[in-house]
Design a protein around this motif. Structure first.
Motif, PDB file in Angstrom:
ATOM      1  N   LEU A   1       5.463  14.799  -8.017  1.00 53.68           N
ATOM      2  CA  LEU A   1       6.857  15.201  -7.889  1.00 53.68           C
ATOM      3  C   LEU A   1       7.573  15.250  -9.231  1.00 53.68           C
ATOM      4  O   LEU A   1       8.414  16.132  -9.459  1.00 53.68           O
ATOM      5  CB  LEU A   1       7.587  14.235  -6.936  1.00 53.68           C
ATOM      6  N   ALA A   2       7.266  14.316 -10.116  1.00 49.52           N
ATOM      7  CA  ALA A   2       7.938  14.302 -11.424  1.00 49.52           C
ATOM      8  C   ALA A   2       7.515  15.470 -12.305  1.00 49.52           C
ATOM      9  O   ALA A   2       8.205  15.785 -13.286  1.00 49.52           O
ATOM     10  CB  ALA A   2       7.648  12.985 -12.139  1.00 49.52           C
ATOM     11  N   ARG A   3       6.404  16.109 -11.973  1.00 49.58           N
ATOM     12  CA  ARG A   3       5.905  17.234 -12.778  1.00 49.58           C
ATOM     13  C   ARG A   3       6.357  18.592 -12.249  1.00 49.58           C
ATOM     14  O   ARG A   3       5.960  19.626 -12.789  1.00 49.58           O
ATOM     15  CB  ARG A   3       4.374  17.186 -12.830  1.00 49.58           C
ATOM     16  N   LEU A   4       7.147  18.592 -11.184  1.00 49.91           N
ATOM     17  CA  LEU A   4       7.606  19.869 -10.628  1.00 49.91           C
ATOM     18  C   LEU A   4       8.722  20.484 -11.453  1.00 49.91           C
ATOM     19  O   LEU A   4       8.994  21.688 -11.331  1.00 49.91           O
ATOM     20  CB  LEU A   4       8.101  19.655  -9.191  1.00 49.91           C
ATOM     21  N   HIS A   5       9.417  19.692 -12.266  1.00 52.54           N
ATOM     22  CA  HIS A   5      10.513  20.153 -13.129  1.00 52.54           C
ATOM     23  C   HIS A   5      11.577  20.880 -12.320  1.00 52.54           C
ATOM     24  O   HIS A   5      12.005  21.996 -12.673  1.00 52.54           O
ATOM     25  CB  HIS A   5       9.973  21.056 -14.243  1.00 52.54           C
ATOM     26  N   LEU A   6      12.011  20.243 -11.231  1.00 53.35           N
ATOM     27  CA  LEU A   6      13.075  20.814 -10.414  1.00 53.35           C
ATOM     28  C   LEU A   6      14.417  20.600 -11.097  1.00 53.35           C
ATOM     29  O   LEU A   6      14.600  19.641 -11.846  1.00 53.35           O
ATOM     30  CB  LEU A   6      13.080  20.145  -9.031  1.00 53.35           C
ATOM     31  N   PRO A   7      15.368  21.467 -10.852  1.00 55.71           N
ATOM     32  CA  PRO A   7      16.697  21.276 -11.463  1.00 55.71           C
ATOM     33  C   PRO A   7      17.384  20.050 -10.884  1.00 55.71           C
ATOM     34  O   PRO A   7      17.324  19.779  -9.685  1.00 55.71           O
ATOM     35  CB  PRO A   7      17.448  22.560 -11.087  1.00 55.71           C
ATOM     36  N   GLY A   8      18.032  19.290 -11.751  1.00 51.69           N
ATOM     37  CA  GLY A   8      18.756  18.115 -11.304  1.00 51.69           C
ATOM     38  C   GLY A   8      17.855  16.907 -11.154  1.00 51.69           C
ATOM     39  O   GLY A   8      17.051  16.583 -12.034  1.00 51.69           O
ATOM     40  N   ALA A   9      17.955  16.242 -10.025  1.00 53.27           N
ATOM     41  CA  ALA A   9      17.222  15.000  -9.788  1.00 53.27           C
ATOM     42  C   ALA A   9      15.772  15.280  -9.401  1.00 53.27           C
ATOM     43  O   ALA A   9      15.353  16.430  -9.219  1.00 53.27           O
ATOM     44  CB  ALA A   9      17.911  14.189  -8.691  1.00 53.27           C
ATOM     45  N   VAL A  10      15.018  14.207  -9.258  1.00 54.63           N
ATOM     46  CA  VAL A  10      13.620  14.273  -8.826  1.00 54.63           C
ATOM     47  C   VAL A  10      13.544  13.703  -7.414  1.00 54.63           C
ATOM     48  O   VAL A  10      14.167  12.673  -7.125  1.00 54.63           O
ATOM     49  CB  VAL A  10      12.713  13.455  -9.774  1.00 54.63           C
ATOM     50  N   PRO A  11      12.813  14.353  -6.496  1.00 53.28           N
ATOM     51  CA  PRO A  11      12.654  13.772  -5.158  1.00 53.28           C
ATOM     52  C   PRO A  11      12.115  12.343  -5.246  1.00 53.28           C
ATOM     53  O   PRO A  11      11.118  12.091  -5.921  1.00 53.28           O
ATOM     54  CB  PRO A  11      11.644  14.713  -4.484  1.00 53.28           C
ATOM     55  N   ASP A  12      12.787  11.441  -4.588  1.00 51.94           N
ATOM     56  CA  ASP A  12      12.465  10.017  -4.717  1.00 51.94           C
ATOM     57  C   ASP A  12      11.657   9.567  -3.503  1.00 51.94           C
ATOM     58  O   ASP A  12      12.201   9.118  -2.488  1.00 51.94           O
ATOM     59  CB  ASP A  12      13.752   9.192  -4.846  1.00 51.94           C
ATOM     60  N   LEU A  13      10.330   9.652  -3.610  1.00 52.26           N
ATOM     61  CA  LEU A  13       9.452   9.256  -2.519  1.00 52.26           C
ATOM     62  C   LEU A  13       9.446   7.745  -2.322  1.00 52.26           C
ATOM     63  O   LEU A  13       9.310   7.252  -1.196  1.00 52.26           O
ATOM     64  CB  LEU A  13       8.031   9.764  -2.794  1.00 52.26           C
ATOM     65  N   VAL A  14       9.615   6.998  -3.407  1.00 55.58           N
ATOM     66  CA  VAL A  14       9.663   5.537  -3.305  1.00 55.58           C
ATOM     67  C   VAL A  14      10.909   5.104  -2.530  1.00 55.58           C
ATOM     68  O   VAL A  14      10.855   4.200  -1.687  1.00 55.58           O
ATOM     69  CB  VAL A  14       9.648   4.899  -4.704  1.00 55.58           C
TER      70      VAL A  14
ATOM     71  N   THR B   1       0.822  -1.211   0.000  1.00 55.32           N
ATOM     72  CA  THR B   1       0.000   0.000   0.000  1.00 55.32           C
ATOM     73  C   THR B   1       0.855   1.259   0.000  1.00 55.32           C
ATOM     74  O   THR B   1       0.623   2.192  -0.789  1.00 55.32           O
ATOM     75  CB  THR B   1      -0.928   0.001   1.225  1.00 55.32           C
ATOM     76  N   LEU B   2       1.853   1.298   0.870  1.00 55.04           N
ATOM     77  CA  LEU B   2       2.705   2.487   0.969  1.00 55.04           C
ATOM     78  C   LEU B   2       3.517   2.700  -0.304  1.00 55.04           C
ATOM     79  O   LEU B   2       3.670   3.843  -0.767  1.00 55.04           O
ATOM     80  CB  LEU B   2       3.639   2.346   2.168  1.00 55.04           C
ATOM     81  N   VAL B   3       4.029   1.628  -0.877  1.00 54.30           N
ATOM     82  CA  VAL B   3       4.826   1.760  -2.096  1.00 54.30           C
ATOM     83  C   VAL B   3       3.966   2.244  -3.260  1.00 54.30           C
ATOM     84  O   VAL B   3       4.385   3.112  -4.036  1.00 54.30           O
ATOM     85  CB  VAL B   3       5.508   0.418  -2.427  1.00 54.30           C
ATOM     86  N   VAL B   4       2.765   1.698  -3.396  1.00 51.94           N
ATOM     87  CA  VAL B   4       1.874   2.115  -4.486  1.00 51.94           C
ATOM     88  C   VAL B   4       1.495   3.587  -4.331  1.00 51.94           C
ATOM     89  O   VAL B   4       1.516   4.354  -5.306  1.00 51.94           O
ATOM     90  CB  VAL B   4       0.627   1.226  -4.521  1.00 51.94           C
ATOM     91  N   VAL B   5       1.153   4.004  -3.112  1.00 48.46           N
ATOM     92  CA  VAL B   5       0.806   5.411  -2.880  1.00 48.46           C
ATOM     93  C   VAL B   5       2.003   6.311  -3.183  1.00 48.46           C
ATOM     94  O   VAL B   5       1.866   7.360  -3.829  1.00 48.46           O
ATOM     95  CB  VAL B   5       0.329   5.606  -1.431  1.00 48.46           C
ATOM     96  N   ALA B   6       3.186   5.924  -2.710  1.00 47.52           N
ATOM     97  CA  ALA B   6       4.382   6.722  -2.962  1.00 47.52           C
ATOM     98  C   ALA B   6       4.684   6.818  -4.451  1.00 47.52           C
ATOM     99  O   ALA B   6       5.060   7.885  -4.957  1.00 47.52           O
ATOM    100  CB  ALA B   6       5.576   6.104  -2.223  1.00 47.52           C
ATOM    101  N   LEU B   7       4.515   5.722  -5.172  1.00 47.41           N
ATOM    102  CA  LEU B   7       4.784   5.724  -6.610  1.00 47.41           C
ATOM    103  C   LEU B   7       3.799   6.615  -7.356  1.00 47.41           C
ATOM    104  O   LEU B   7       4.181   7.369  -8.264  1.00 47.41           O
ATOM    105  CB  LEU B   7       4.714   4.300  -7.143  1.00 47.41           C
ATOM    106  N   VAL B   8       2.530   6.559  -6.977  1.00 42.41           N
ATOM    107  CA  VAL B   8       1.519   7.402  -7.627  1.00 42.41           C
ATOM    108  C   VAL B   8       1.815   8.878  -7.378  1.00 42.41           C
ATOM    109  O   VAL B   8       1.758   9.711  -8.298  1.00 42.41           O
ATOM    110  CB  VAL B   8       0.111   7.029  -7.122  1.00 42.41           C
ATOM    111  N   VAL B   9       2.158   9.233  -6.139  1.00 41.39           N
ATOM    112  CA  VAL B   9       2.461  10.627  -5.819  1.00 41.39           C
ATOM    113  C   VAL B   9       3.714  11.088  -6.554  1.00 41.39           C
ATOM    114  O   VAL B   9       3.771  12.214  -7.075  1.00 41.39           O
ATOM    115  CB  VAL B   9       2.636  10.792  -4.293  1.00 41.39           C
ATOM    116  N   GLN B  10       4.699  10.217  -6.628  1.00 36.35           N
ATOM    117  CA  GLN B  10       5.939  10.606  -7.291  1.00 36.35           C
ATOM    118  C   GLN B  10       5.730  10.820  -8.790  1.00 36.35           C
ATOM    119  O   GLN B  10       6.244  11.797  -9.359  1.00 36.35           O
ATOM    120  CB  GLN B  10       7.006   9.529  -7.067  1.00 36.35           C
ATOM    121  N   VAL B  11       4.995   9.925  -9.423  1.00 33.47           N
ATOM    122  CA  VAL B  11       4.791  10.034 -10.869  1.00 33.47           C
ATOM    123  C   VAL B  11       3.860  11.182 -11.219  1.00 33.47           C
ATOM    124  O   VAL B  11       4.097  11.924 -12.193  1.00 33.47           O
ATOM    125  CB  VAL B  11       4.254   8.698 -11.429  1.00 33.47           C
ATOM    126  N   SER B  12       2.806  11.362 -10.443  1.00 33.72           N
ATOM    127  CA  SER B  12       1.786  12.352 -10.795  1.00 33.72           C
ATOM    128  C   SER B  12       2.064  13.750 -10.258  1.00 33.72           C
ATOM    129  O   SER B  12       1.535  14.728 -10.787  1.00 33.72           O
ATOM    130  CB  SER B  12       0.413  11.889 -10.277  1.00 33.72           C
TER     131      SER B  12
END
Length: 221
Positions: free
Chosen positions: A24-37, A11-22
């Motif tokens: 965090l990945a859309r924030l377009h931050l410089p460099g890496a992407v925050p890795d919630l997973v 449950t936690l991994v699926v929720v974290a993956l959904v939040v990260q893809v939908s």
């Protein structure tokens, strides 16, 4: 892994993956992407240990490999998170309770840097040179920074949920009841409870005392 661990981790991994893809990945931050997973795997590994962390990391990485818009070979991130989960689980204290926040923060920074390096190394083996074009130094710094800023809002909550699932009241009640039942029956398997046996012994002792009193009274007469 026990069923409650598997259910909570999934449950936690699926929720974290959904939040990260939908999100965090859309924030377009410089460099890496925050890795919630990654933070979820670290939090669970600090409670479940190296074996549980390895299994959770592999499952979380495999889901990340298959979730769109993944553009790398399947199994690449599964290998990375499997190793990170195992190493993070080695930092779990024997009693499962961390005395300060310094330890988890060090583990988070090490996991962020280690996962980036391992991911880039595996990519170099399969011909993926994207890390070279972006700049490995920039990726390492931003990955550690973003994950460190996000960790206080994620890791303590993950660990608290994992500990609460480990101390399931229903499981404790059933184990206590089983212990009471097992200790309440005679080891010889006669079917008599220890409490009942004690009551019988008390009654027998009272009967002996009363009989002795009557015998003494007869002798005096």
């Amino acid at each position: 892994m026990r069923f409650n661990r598997m259910l909570l981790a999934t449950t936690l991994v699926v929720v974290a993956l959904v939040v990260q893809v939908s999100v965090l990945a859309r924030l377009h931050l410089p460099g890496a992407v925050p890795d919630l997973v990654l933070l979820t795997v670290v939090g669970l590994a600090l409670v479940y240990g190296h074996v549980g962390g390895c299994l959770v990391g592999f499952g979380a990485g495999l889901l990340s490999d298959l979730a769109p818009p993944a553009d790398h070979a399947a199994g690449r991130y599964a290998l990375v998170l499997c190793v990170i989960g195992y190493l993070a689980g080695l930092a779990r204290p024997e009693n499962g309770r961390l005395k300060s926040a310094t330890g988890p923060m060090v583990v988070v920074v090490a996991a962020a840097v280690g996962s980036t390096l391992l991911y880039a190394s595996v990519g170099a083996l399969v011909g993926d040179t994207a890390a070279r074009h972006v700049g490995l130094g920039s990726l390492l710094f931003t990955a550690a920074l973003y994950d460190l800023l996000l960790a206080p809002f994620v890791v303590p909550g993950i660990m608290a949920l994992a500990r609460r699932a480990e101390n399931d009241p229903l499981a404790e009640a059933s184990s206590t009841k089983a212990a009471d039942v097992s200790s309440g029956w005679l080891s010889s398997g006669t079917g008599l409870r220890i409490g009942s046996q004690r009551g019988l012994r008390v009654k027998a002792a009272k009967a002996r005392v009363a009989r002795a009193g009557r015998i003494k009274g007869v002798k005096r007469l």
